[in-house]
Motif scaffolding. Structure first.
Motif, PDB file in Angstrom:
ATOM      1  N   ARG A   1       0.938  -1.056   0.101  1.00  0.00           N
ATOM      2  CA  ARG A   1      -0.047  -0.060   0.193  1.00  0.00           C
ATOM      3  C   ARG A   1       0.794   1.274   0.034  1.00  0.00           C
ATOM      4  NH1 ARG A   1      -3.307  -3.036   3.609  1.00  0.00           N
ATOM      5  NH2 ARG A   1      -2.482  -1.931   5.530  1.00  0.00           N
TER       6      ARG A   1
ATOM      7  N   ALA B   1       2.607   1.414  -3.502  1.00  0.00           N
ATOM      8  CA  ALA B   1       1.574   1.885  -4.681  1.00  0.00           C
ATOM      9  C   ALA B   1       1.279   3.527  -4.897  1.00  0.00           C
ATOM     10  CB  ALA B   1       0.334   1.097  -4.397  1.00  0.00           C
ATOM     11  N   ARG B   2       1.578   4.067  -3.600  1.00  0.00           N
ATOM     12  CA  ARG B   2       1.301   5.500  -3.598  1.00  0.00           C
ATOM     13  C   ARG B   2       2.653   6.209  -4.100  1.00  0.00           C
ATOM     14  NH1 ARG B   2      -1.806   7.811   1.354  1.00  0.00           N
ATOM     15  NH2 ARG B   2      -2.612   5.960   2.053  1.00  0.00           N
ATOM     16  N   GLN B   3       3.613   5.668  -4.347  1.00  0.00           N
ATOM     17  CA  GLN B   3       4.923   6.235  -4.898  1.00  0.00           C
ATOM     18  C   GLN B   3       5.113   5.967  -6.299  1.00  0.00           C
ATOM     19  OE1 GLN B   3       8.151   5.660  -1.673  1.00  0.00           O
ATOM     20  NE2 GLN B   3       6.339   5.049  -0.584  1.00  0.00           N
TER      21      GLN B   3
END
Lengths: 354, 491
Positions: free
Chosen positions: A192, A195-197
């Protein structure tokens, strides 16, 4: 060998249409286990093969449906390009038509897409033996309804795919695998966060207390992210991703047992049925062996707005696909009727309505 | 209903809608309806029968049920920025404005998605996602104003499609209301759904199959860095070859744009982007990703462009310069508006290898019709936007511009392309559909329409021409250079 068997196939479909004979469309038959069994006369596409057009600088490839995936991938590799959806090749086999008709995609799916994302156009035979051409060979095309994407995953119930045009992509310059010892919840938490980077992920799988990550991109970027993430780098020649893609990992070796495929939002917590599972697609695809009854599994998955299907059916198992809502059933029926009024193309393979 | 006058119908329907909507959201008077008479294709205007502005799904369902019972056509509209007349009203149809449905319902950074109502602006999604380091990738040039519902209806693109795909590649689920007013969910929280891929079928269906009332979009991590190179070429063909060379090198740019001399000069005069105005064409090549990746890629891009014969390659030194490089491209359409009273924007896609031929033929057509043309091109994915310059006040010029445009689209089909890459067919390109598709494929489209909408009430008359219309238009179906009945003479 290159052969255009359109005329022969058209005659076979026409004859079957007149006689009302059901046809079972097959290429290499490597995915015969998938979907409901079809009781029909085989319509063999494997000799209808050959790459019709490939222009690396246009990023477009057009091939006949019976062309082996291996042949296409070898040609693409010569030009440093790939089919980004990494179609599974069971027992090393599989044709382009089968890959598109099944709609299945490999470990790169969340980042590279599925056949439906890369399909540009198809030539097909409908159930009347009429040759239709939908879509085209260009990447942006919004003229008319998107019928070519509709073919992806329709399991041959709408038409016999003759020729398929796909968007191909450059192969990554560098690919590296990392292996982290992490329990499942910790692995999902790590995913998680990644995935945001802008991390160049191209694979993320959790199995037996290990998180496998694949990075693909420019050298410097892969280096930097590999350092940041840490973990071991498996020995050169590690074929984990290939084995995952083609279901050759030991995990999948359970003859006679039912293998479930769950499609869920990646951060969905562990479901009750998931005791014995493999997470792929960063958690969005879960392969499960379980003794929970089908109904219970479907209920658990539906609570998270996902869906479950039986991929490999064990003995005495129920229907592989979930029942659709009444409105969807009506729409499927009407669409099927237009493409295949006599109901001769792979009848029932995608469930009773199609 | 059928025999009553429009005025009677209007009053009758307004009464029925008043059971479900507050009076201020039922627009009957001419001056209230006037703002809805056209979308972004302002050459086509018609007043709707009446306008309704529902505020929630239940109200939309109620409106649809009434319209279905009364067999009244319905035309859905978002922000009205579409360029093909897809939201053009009809005098006998209700215009369903969805602008009040403008809430972001859920933002789920853990699952990289957002659930939004159809009237949410494209850019507003990225703005809401930014605090989580995420954004929504498709960025049509109208993204500041256009809504996600309209983006779904048109399968909107933008300058970053080559790498990030179209709207259809960036959706997870839709909630639609059918022509009968029933709710239907398509797709789900996962990447795959059971049954046929109706999500793909609905995307780009121009409001003809259902009314989109909720959209679940995928979100992506914001690239750490973006860099752009500007290359000048003395020759358009060379610029086209440079694009092919970049792709052959294995580079997948985030954006790859070309402008010809006419368009780059107009843009330079307008925004002073610093473009080399003596160039025959310029390329803008953008790469994005993390810092290291971008440094590595932009060096490769620069080297490749020089090897492909660019007379000059500049890379932006800072964000301000990058914005300036893009400013000219982004101002290309209004810049055309400055040098001509009116312009007509076309939207064909071609296999890139035919670029030089297509530009040559556009130049020849420009001579023939006595109208100037400027070309901007999403070079990465082959999507060409010729701008035809004309004066709507000069008698016959609009008609000439339209005919010229139609010829360009037919040319796109002839070289194996399509009449619309991202703007949609709508009302504008309905005749050219006859050139792209033979009757059996048009019949297939009509059958799909009938599966969802048996009485033809959703946005009727758009996107898919009737066979009769094609017969009247007299289109000759030409595909990939193959003329039907090649033995017959054509004049």
């Amino acid at each position: 060998m290159t052969d255009d068997l359109t005329d022969v196939l058209r005659e076979q479909v026409r004859e079957a249409g007149h006689a009302g004979t059901a046809l079972r469309i097959r290429g290499h038959d490597s995915k015969a286990f998938y979907g409901e069994p079809v009781d029909g006369k085989p319509l063999d596409l494997s000799a209808h093969r050959g790459i019709v057009d490939y222009e690396p600088t246009e990023l477009v490839l057009t091939a006949r449906a019976g062309t082996p995936l291996a042949e296409i991938e070898a040609l693409l590799a010569e030009k440093g390009q790939v089919l980004a959806f990494e179609a599974p090749r069971f027992d090393g086999r599989g044709t382009l038509g089968g890959a598109v008709a099944s709609g299945l995609a490999g470990p790169r799916r969340p980042w590279g897409g599925a056949p439906r994302d890369l399909i540009l156009g198809v030539r097909l035979l409908d159930g009347r033996g009429q040759v239709l051409r939908v879509g085209g060979q260009v990447m942006k095309n919004v003229a008319g309804y998107d019928v070519s994407r509709l073919m992806a995953g329709s399991l041959g119930t709408l038409g016999v795919l003759l020729e398929i045009s796909l968007k191909v992509l450059p192969a990554p310059i560098e690919t590296r695998t990392l292996l982290l010892e992490l329990l499942r919840e910790a692995a999902l938490a790590r995913l998680r966060e990644l995935a945001r980077q802008p991390c160049p992920l191209s694979g993320a799988c959790h199995l037996d207390g290990r998180l496998y990550l694949r990075l693909s991109g420019a050298h410097a970027s892969v280096d930097a992210w590999a350092q940041r993430i840490g973990g071991e780098v498996p020995a050169p020649g590690n074929t984990f991703w290939e084995h995952l893609r083609d279901q050759r990992l030991d995990f999948f070796e359970r003859p006679g047992q039912t293998l479930w495929r769950l499609s869920l939002a990646p951060a969905t917590p562990r479901l009750a049925c998931e005791r014995d599972s493999l997470l792929d697609w960063a958690g969005a695809q879960r392969w499960v062996f379980t003794d929970h009854p089908a109904e219970a599994i479907r209920e658990q998955v539906a609570a998270y707005d996902g869906h479950a299907e039986i991929f490999h059916r064990g003995e005495g198992e129920t229907a592989p696909f979930q029942v659709l809502s009444p409105i969807l059933v009506m729409l499927h029926r009407r669409i099927k009727e237009r493409f295949d009024p006599a109901g001769i193309l792979n009848p029932g393979r995608l469930g009773a309505v199609c | 209903m059928r025999d009553s006058t429009l005025e009677q119908r209007r009053h009758h329907l307004a009464l029925r809608f008043a059971d479900h909507l507050a009076p201020e959201f039922i627009l009957m008077n001419e001056e209230e309806r006037r703002p809805y008479e056209c979308d972004g294709l302002s050459a086509y205007r018609l007043l709707p029968l009446l306008v309704v502005l529902p505020g929630n799904i239940e109200e939309v369902q109620a409106v649809m049920r009434v319209c279905y019972e009364e067999r009244v056509p319905v035309i859905a509209r978002g922000a009205g920025t579409g360029l093909s007349g897809g939201a053009l009203p009809r005098e006998d149809a209700v215009l369903l404005g969805l602008s009040r449905l403008n809430r972001i319902l859920a933002l789920d950074p853990d699952n990289l998605c957002a659930r939004v109502q159809p009237g949410v602006r494209n850019l507003a999604i990225s703005e809401a996602a930014r605090p989580y380091g995420l954004y929504y990738a498709p960025d049509p040039s109208s993204q500041i104003a256009c809504t996600i519902g309209g983006n779904v209806a048109e399968n909107a693109g933008g300058v970053h499609c080559l790498k990030y795909g179209l709207t259809v590649n960036n959706l997870l689920a839709l909630e639609i209301v059918t022509v009968k007013g029933e709710r239907l969910r398509i797709g789900g929280s996962g990447l795959d759904s059971p049954g046929y891929d109706l999500l793909a079928l609905l995307t780009g269906s121009e409001g003809m199959l259902g009314i989109v009332l909720e959209v679940t979009v995928k979100l992506l991590p914001i690239p750490q860095r973006t860099q752009v190179a500007l290359a000048a070429f003395d020759d358009v063909e060379q610029a086209g070859q440079a694009v092919a060379d970049l792709i052959a090198e294995g580079i997948l740019p985030a954006g790859l744009e070309m402008m010809d001399q006419a368009s780059l000069r107009a843009a330079e005069d307008f925004v002073h982007a610093g473009y080399p105005t003596d160039a025959a064409a310029i390329l803008l090549c953008e790469v994005d990703g993390d810092n290291d990746e971008v440094s590595e890629e932009i060096a490769r891009v620069r080297r490749r462009l020089l090897e492909s014969g660019a007379s000059e390659v500049r890379t932006a030194h800072d964000e301000a310069e990058r914005a300036r490089f893009w400013a000219g491209r982004k101002a290309a359409f209004p810049a055309a508006g400055r040098i001509s009273p009116d312009y007509y924007c076309m939207d064909g896609t071609i296999p890139r290898k035919h670029l030089a031929r297509v530009l040559r033929e556009i130049a020849a057509l420009s001579e023939e019709y006595g109208l100037r043309a400027a070309n901007v091109f999403h070079a990465g994915d082959g999507n060409l936007h010729p701008l035809i310059l004309y004066d709507g006040n000069a008698p016959g010029e609009l008609e000439r511009a339209e005919e010229f445009g139609g010829k360009i689209l037919e040319l796109c089909v002839e070289v194996g392309g399509t009449i619309t890459g991202e703007h949609g067919v709508g009302m504008e390109k309905i005749n050219q559909m006859c050139a792209q598709f033979p009757p059996e494929e048009l019949q297939l489209f009509h059958a799909i329409k009938a599966a969802f909408d048996p009485h033809g009430l959703l946005n009727p008359g758009k996107a898919i021409p009737t066979l009769n219309r094609c017969a009247e238009f007299g289109a000759i179906h030409v595909k990939a250079g193959d003329l039907r009945f090649p033995h017959l003479e054509r004049f």
